[in-house]
Design a protein around this motif. Structure first.
Motif, PDB file in Angstrom:
ATOM      1  N   ASP A   1       0.853  -1.190   0.000  1.00 62.83           N
ATOM      2  CA  ASP A   1       0.000   0.000   0.000  1.00 62.83           C
ATOM      3  C   ASP A   1       0.884   1.234   0.000  1.00 62.83           C
ATOM      4  N   TRP A  21      -9.479   1.358  -5.706  1.00 63.09           N
ATOM      5  CA  TRP A  21      -9.819   1.572  -4.302  1.00 63.09           C
ATOM      6  C   TRP A  21      -8.738   1.131  -3.334  1.00 63.09           C
ATOM      7  N   ASP A  50      -8.924  -2.513   1.608  1.00 60.72           N
ATOM      8  CA  ASP A  50      -9.824  -2.174   2.698  1.00 60.72           C
ATOM      9  C   ASP A  50      -9.010  -2.047   3.984  1.00 60.72           C
ATOM     10  N   ALA A  51      -9.388  -1.117   4.859  1.00 54.88           N
ATOM     11  CA  ALA A  51      -8.653  -0.902   6.110  1.00 54.88           C
ATOM     12  C   ALA A  51      -8.581  -2.176   6.950  1.00 54.88           C
ATOM     13  N   ALA A  52      -9.643  -2.957   6.981  1.00 56.94           N
ATOM     14  CA  ALA A  52      -9.648  -4.197   7.764  1.00 56.94           C
ATOM     15  C   ALA A  52      -8.629  -5.194   7.223  1.00 56.94           C
ATOM     16  N   ARG A 104      -5.799  -4.356   5.567  1.00 57.11           N
ATOM     17  CA  ARG A 104      -4.470  -3.837   5.952  1.00 57.11           C
ATOM     18  C   ARG A 104      -4.155  -4.187   7.398  1.00 57.11           C
ATOM     19  N   GLU A 105      -5.130  -4.019   8.286  1.00 59.17           N
ATOM     20  CA  GLU A 105      -4.912  -4.302   9.708  1.00 59.17           C
ATOM     21  C   GLU A 105      -4.696  -5.784   9.980  1.00 59.17           C
ATOM     22  N   VAL A 129       2.315  -3.336   6.660  1.00 57.52           N
ATOM     23  CA  VAL A 129       1.910  -2.648   5.446  1.00 57.52           C
ATOM     24  C   VAL A 129       3.179  -2.043   4.847  1.00 57.52           C
TER      25      VAL A 129
END
Length: 120
Positions: free
Chosen positions: A46, A71, A74-76, A78-79, A84
Motif C-alpha cells: 500500500d 480503491w 480495505d482498512a480491515a 491492511r490491519e 503494510v
C-alpha cells in the motif's frame, strides 16, 4: 519458494480461500489469519505503508496482499496483515499501477528469499 508455501495448505483449503476472496475481498482478513496460523507472514502492499520495501523482512515465508488500482485495500485487510509495506517512489510519480507494484514486490521477495540470487 511457491511450491514450499503451497505445501502448508492443502489444495481444498487453498481453492476455497481463493474462491472466497474473489466473492468477498474482505475475506482476505480470514485468509490472512489462516496463513498466519500456518506460519506465513502476510504483507499488504500500500502506498501509505509504514515500512519501506527494502526494510521489510522478506526472508521468512510470506505472501503479498494487493488491492485494486481504483480503491486499494480495505482498512480491515491492511490491519489483518503483519505489516503494510510501500514501494519507495522517487520523482513526480504518485503511485505505481497494480501490475508494476506486484512485480517490484515479488522481485524483492525472490531476491531476499534466495541468498544466492545474483540480482540479474
Amino acid at each position: 519458494m511457491l511450491r514450499a508455501s503451497l505445501r502448508v495448505l492443502d489444495r481444498v483449503d487453498l481453492d476455497e480461500a481463493l474462491a472466497l476472496c474473489r466473492r468477498d475481498p474482505v475475506a482476505n482478513v480470514f485468509v490472512a489469519a489462516r496463513l498466519r496460523a500456518h506460519g506465513i507472514r502476510t504483507y499488504a502492499a500500500d502506498g501509505a505503508g509504514h515500512t519501506l520495501l527494502p526494510d521489510a523482512d522478506l526472508s521468512v515465508p510470506h505472501c503479498w496482499v494487493m488491492g485494486n488500482e481504483a480503491w486499494g485495500l480495505d482498512a480491515a485487510v491492511r490491519e489483518a496483515c503483519a505489516d503494510v509495506v510501500r514501494v519507495p517512489i522517487h520523482g513526480r510519480a504518485e503511485s505505481l499501477n497494480l501490475a508494476m507494484a506486484a512485480t517490484v514486490c515479488l522481485y524483492a521477495s525472490a531476491g531476499q528469499h534466495d541468498p544466492g540470487a545474483s540480482g540479474r
